[in-house]
Structure formats: structure tokens, C-alpha cells
Write an enzyme that holds these catalytic residues in place. Sequence first.
Site, PDB file in Angstrom:
ATOM      1  N   GLY A 182     -37.610 -32.443 -29.162  1.00 44.52           N
ATOM      2  CA  GLY A 182     -38.515 -32.902 -28.100  1.00 44.52           C
ATOM      3  C   GLY A 182     -39.212 -31.819 -27.306  1.00 44.52           C
ATOM      4  O   GLY A 182     -40.337 -32.010 -26.842  1.00 44.52           O
ATOM      5  N   GLU A 228     -35.918 -28.271 -21.790  1.00 43.37           N
ATOM      6  CA  GLU A 228     -35.722 -29.651 -22.264  1.00 43.37           C
ATOM      7  C   GLU A 228     -37.011 -30.444 -22.121  1.00 43.37           C
ATOM      8  O   GLU A 228     -37.800 -30.204 -21.201  1.00 43.37           O
ATOM      9  CB  GLU A 228     -34.656 -30.341 -21.402  1.00 43.37           C
ATOM     10  CG  GLU A 228     -33.260 -30.296 -21.967  1.00 43.37           C
ATOM     11  CD  GLU A 228     -33.015 -31.393 -22.997  1.00 43.37           C
ATOM     12  OE1 GLU A 228     -33.976 -31.854 -23.657  1.00 43.37           O
ATOM     13  OE2 GLU A 228     -31.859 -31.789 -23.122  1.00 43.37           O
ATOM     14  N   ASP A 229     -37.200 -31.425 -22.981  1.00 45.29           N
ATOM     15  CA  ASP A 229     -38.330 -32.336 -22.811  1.00 45.29           C
ATOM     16  C   ASP A 229     -38.090 -33.251 -21.606  1.00 45.29           C
ATOM     17  O   ASP A 229     -38.920 -33.391 -20.728  1.00 45.29           O
ATOM     18  CB  ASP A 229     -38.591 -33.162 -24.080  1.00 45.29           C
ATOM     19  CG  ASP A 229     -37.352 -33.870 -24.628  1.00 45.29           C
ATOM     20  OD1 ASP A 229     -36.242 -33.712 -24.072  1.00 45.29           O
ATOM     21  OD2 ASP A 229     -37.501 -34.595 -25.636  1.00 45.29           O
ATOM     22  N   ASP A 271     -32.322 -37.150 -18.742  1.00 45.73           N
ATOM     23  CA  ASP A 271     -32.141 -38.566 -18.392  1.00 45.73           C
ATOM     24  C   ASP A 271     -30.743 -38.721 -17.785  1.00 45.73           C
ATOM     25  O   ASP A 271     -30.550 -38.515 -16.590  1.00 45.73           O
ATOM     26  CB  ASP A 271     -32.350 -39.374 -19.677  1.00 45.73           C
ATOM     27  CG  ASP A 271     -32.237 -40.875 -19.478  1.00 45.73           C
ATOM     28  OD1 ASP A 271     -32.205 -41.333 -18.331  1.00 45.73           O
ATOM     29  OD2 ASP A 271     -32.185 -41.603 -20.494  1.00 45.73           O
ATOM     30  N   LYS A 318     -35.749 -38.004 -15.378  1.00 40.33           N
ATOM     31  CA  LYS A 318     -35.523 -39.414 -15.019  1.00 40.33           C
ATOM     32  C   LYS A 318     -34.300 -39.389 -14.126  1.00 40.33           C
ATOM     33  O   LYS A 318     -33.229 -38.999 -14.580  1.00 40.33           O
ATOM     34  CB  LYS A 318     -35.165 -40.222 -16.259  1.00 40.33           C
ATOM     35  CG  LYS A 318     -36.307 -40.879 -16.961  1.00 40.33           C
ATOM     36  CD  LYS A 318     -35.771 -41.769 -18.074  1.00 40.33           C
ATOM     37  CE  LYS A 318     -36.888 -42.189 -19.004  1.00 40.33           C
ATOM     38  NZ  LYS A 318     -36.382 -42.885 -20.201  1.00 40.33           N
ATOM     39  N   PHE A 326     -39.397 -46.003 -21.016  1.00 41.71           N
ATOM     40  CA  PHE A 326     -39.316 -45.074 -22.139  1.00 41.71           C
ATOM     41  C   PHE A 326     -40.703 -44.508 -22.409  1.00 41.71           C
ATOM     42  O   PHE A 326     -41.653 -45.256 -22.612  1.00 41.71           O
ATOM     43  CB  PHE A 326     -38.763 -45.795 -23.368  1.00 41.71           C
ATOM     44  CG  PHE A 326     -38.292 -44.850 -24.420  1.00 41.71           C
ATOM     45  CD1 PHE A 326     -37.023 -44.287 -24.342  1.00 41.71           C
ATOM     46  CD2 PHE A 326     -39.097 -44.513 -25.488  1.00 41.71           C
ATOM     47  CE1 PHE A 326     -36.570 -43.398 -25.310  1.00 41.71           C
ATOM     48  CE2 PHE A 326     -38.660 -43.628 -26.463  1.00 41.71           C
ATOM     49  CZ  PHE A 326     -37.399 -43.071 -26.368  1.00 41.71           C
ATOM     50  N   VAL A 327     -40.815 -43.200 -22.383  1.00 44.01           N
ATOM     51  CA  VAL A 327     -42.126 -42.571 -22.544  1.00 44.01           C
ATOM     52  C   VAL A 327     -42.182 -41.754 -23.837  1.00 44.01           C
ATOM     53  O   VAL A 327     -41.156 -41.308 -24.340  1.00 44.01           O
ATOM     54  CB  VAL A 327     -42.469 -41.679 -21.327  1.00 44.01           C
ATOM     55  CG1 VAL A 327     -42.524 -42.508 -20.051  1.00 44.01           C
ATOM     56  CG2 VAL A 327     -41.473 -40.530 -21.175  1.00 44.01           C
ATOM     57  N   ARG A 374     -44.694 -37.807 -31.244  1.00 46.85           N
ATOM     58  CA  ARG A 374     -44.515 -36.484 -30.648  1.00 46.85           C
ATOM     59  C   ARG A 374     -45.834 -35.732 -30.524  1.00 46.85           C
ATOM     60  O   ARG A 374     -45.980 -34.862 -29.680  1.00 46.85           O
ATOM     61  CB  ARG A 374     -43.581 -35.626 -31.517  1.00 46.85           C
ATOM     62  CG  ARG A 374     -42.147 -36.074 -31.538  1.00 46.85           C
ATOM     63  CD  ARG A 374     -41.282 -34.954 -32.112  1.00 46.85           C
ATOM     64  NE  ARG A 374     -40.003 -35.431 -32.608  1.00 46.85           N
ATOM     65  CZ  ARG A 374     -38.931 -35.634 -31.856  1.00 46.85           C
ATOM     66  NH1 ARG A 374     -38.993 -35.427 -30.562  1.00 46.85           N
ATOM     67  NH2 ARG A 374     -37.805 -36.054 -32.376  1.00 46.85           N
TER      68      ARG A 374
HETATM   69  P1  IMP Z   1     -29.770 -37.292 -21.646  1.00 48.93           P
HETATM   70  O1  IMP Z   1     -28.605 -36.668 -22.360  1.00 48.93           O
HETATM   71  O2  IMP Z   1     -29.540 -38.733 -21.352  1.00 48.93           O
HETATM   72  O3  IMP Z   1     -30.215 -36.537 -20.430  1.00 48.93           O
HETATM   73  O4  IMP Z   1     -30.922 -37.359 -22.699  1.00 48.93           O
HETATM   74  C1  IMP Z   1     -31.884 -36.425 -22.859  1.00 48.93           C
HETATM   75  C2  IMP Z   1     -32.589 -36.661 -24.185  1.00 48.93           C
HETATM   76  O5  IMP Z   1     -32.839 -38.061 -24.378  1.00 48.93           O
HETATM   77  C3  IMP Z   1     -33.921 -36.001 -24.204  1.00 48.93           C
HETATM   78  O6  IMP Z   1     -33.857 -34.712 -24.737  1.00 48.93           O
HETATM   79  C4  IMP Z   1     -34.757 -36.951 -25.042  1.00 48.93           C
HETATM   80  O7  IMP Z   1     -34.697 -36.563 -26.392  1.00 48.93           O
HETATM   81  C5  IMP Z   1     -34.113 -38.301 -24.926  1.00 48.93           C
HETATM   82  N1  IMP Z   1     -34.869 -39.226 -24.027  1.00 48.93           N
HETATM   83  C6  IMP Z   1     -34.471 -39.724 -22.837  1.00 48.93           C
HETATM   84  N2  IMP Z   1     -35.411 -40.516 -22.290  1.00 48.93           N
HETATM   85  C7  IMP Z   1     -36.450 -40.501 -23.150  1.00 48.93           C
HETATM   86  C8  IMP Z   1     -37.755 -41.122 -23.129  1.00 48.93           C
HETATM   87  O8  IMP Z   1     -38.182 -41.829 -22.199  1.00 48.93           O
HETATM   88  N3  IMP Z   1     -38.544 -40.867 -24.208  1.00 48.93           N
HETATM   89  C9  IMP Z   1     -38.155 -40.087 -25.259  1.00 48.93           C
HETATM   90  N4  IMP Z   1     -36.953 -39.486 -25.313  1.00 48.93           N
HETATM   91  C10 IMP Z   1     -36.110 -39.687 -24.269  1.00 48.93           C
HETATM   92 MG    MG Z   2     -34.695 -35.584 -27.855  1.00 49.42          MG
END
Ligand code: IMP
Ligand code: MG
Length: 180
Positions: free
Chosen positions: A43, A98-99, A102, A130, A152-153, A165
Site C-alpha cells: 500500500g 504506511e499507507d 487503522d 483512521k 473504506f478508501v 492502487r
Molecule cells: P491496521 O493494522 O488495522 O492499522 O491496518 C493497516 C492496514 O490495513 C493498511 O496498511 C492497509 O493495507 C489496510 N487498510 C485499512 N483500512 C483501509 C482502507 O480504507 N483501504 C485500504 N486498505 C486499508
Molecule cells: Mg495494506
Amino acid sequence: MEADVERILYSRAQIDERVKELAAQVVGVYREKDLTVVVVLSGAFMFAADLVRHLAQHVEVVFVRATSYGDGTAPQHAPKIDVFDPIDWSGRDVLIVEDIVDTGHTLSALIGVVTAGGARSVRACAFLEKTSRRAADVEVEFAGFQLEGDEFVVGYGLDLAGRYRNLPYVGVLRAGRIPD
Ligand code: IMP
Ligand code: MG
């Protein structure tokens, strides 16, 4: 592909401007220090490519993969971290790119790996944050944009099941495009 997008959240111009500002913040914190930039694939590939171009110091780029999402929109298991071309983290100033952060589980797992390796400092830079579903206690020192909801984006590196992407902006998909 573009027909699947219901609305654009951040345009290409907004993104360019914000990435430049973030890079200036990073340079302000690290000054001339060498930096190890950890790009979280897949990402963050686009964001990281844009960000490092605005960094003035010496930068080493390391690629890692954190797997926590399958083809859906919610985390399915605890993230697994793979480091491509592993390096010795000791004594390094590390910036994790990081992209999107969340729940924070991915970032938390990454910080764990880098810290256990003996890095001198670890900070995180995320294009998006987020905040509504944050579960892990992690700090994102450099954040591009904050998403208040849990929509979700896609785009600018962010995918749904490997797609979207390559959109140059960040958008929200039309209902019906997102699987349950
Ligand atoms: P976390 O471990 O929940 O913080 O997840 C982070 C990862 O979840 C990111 O690196 C993304 O790949 C993916 N992710 C979370 N929300 C989104 C979204 O809205 N769109 C696309 N990927 C997401
Ligand atoms: Mg990802």
C-alpha cells in the site's frame, strides 16, 4: 476502474501539497541525520516514492510486507511481517512509512520488529490515519490526513483485493463494489 469511484476524498493536487508538507516536517525533526525508511508494501509504495523525493538527507529504503488483510475490508488475522533483504537495525533512525493506520496492529508489529533489532529511534509516517478503530497503542508522528469515519478508501496505493492502487487520488467506492 474510475467508474467504480463514488467520490474523491483527496485529489492529486491536495495529496501532492500534503506530502510536501509532511516531508518538510520529517526533515525538521531529523535535520541532516541519515534515515532508514521502511516502506510497508504494497500500500505505501506510491506515498513513499513521493515522500522520499522531498527528503534532503541520506536515505536508505527497506521494503517490508505486513499481511493482515485477505480480500475483504476487515483484518483477518494478526499481521505477519516479512522484511525483504533484512538489515541490521541497530543504531538506525527508522521511519516507518504506511499507507494507512487503522487498528494500529500492523504498525505495532512493525515497531516491535525494529525496536527488537536495536534501532536508535522509530517513528511512523502514515499517509492516512483512521482513528475510530484504533486498538493498539501506537503514535503516528507524521500523518497526512485523518479519516474520522470507518469508510473504506482506495487509490494512491490503497487497494481493495489488489485493485485500485493505481488511482492517482483517494476515493470511496460505490456501494456494491465492496464485498461484505
Ligand atoms: P491496521 O493494522 O488495522 O492499522 O491496518 C493497516 C492496514 O490495513 C493498511 O496498511 C492497509 O493495507 C489496510 N487498510 C485499512 N483500512 C483501509 C482502507 O480504507 N483501504 C485500504 N486498505 C486499508
Ligand atoms: Mg495494506
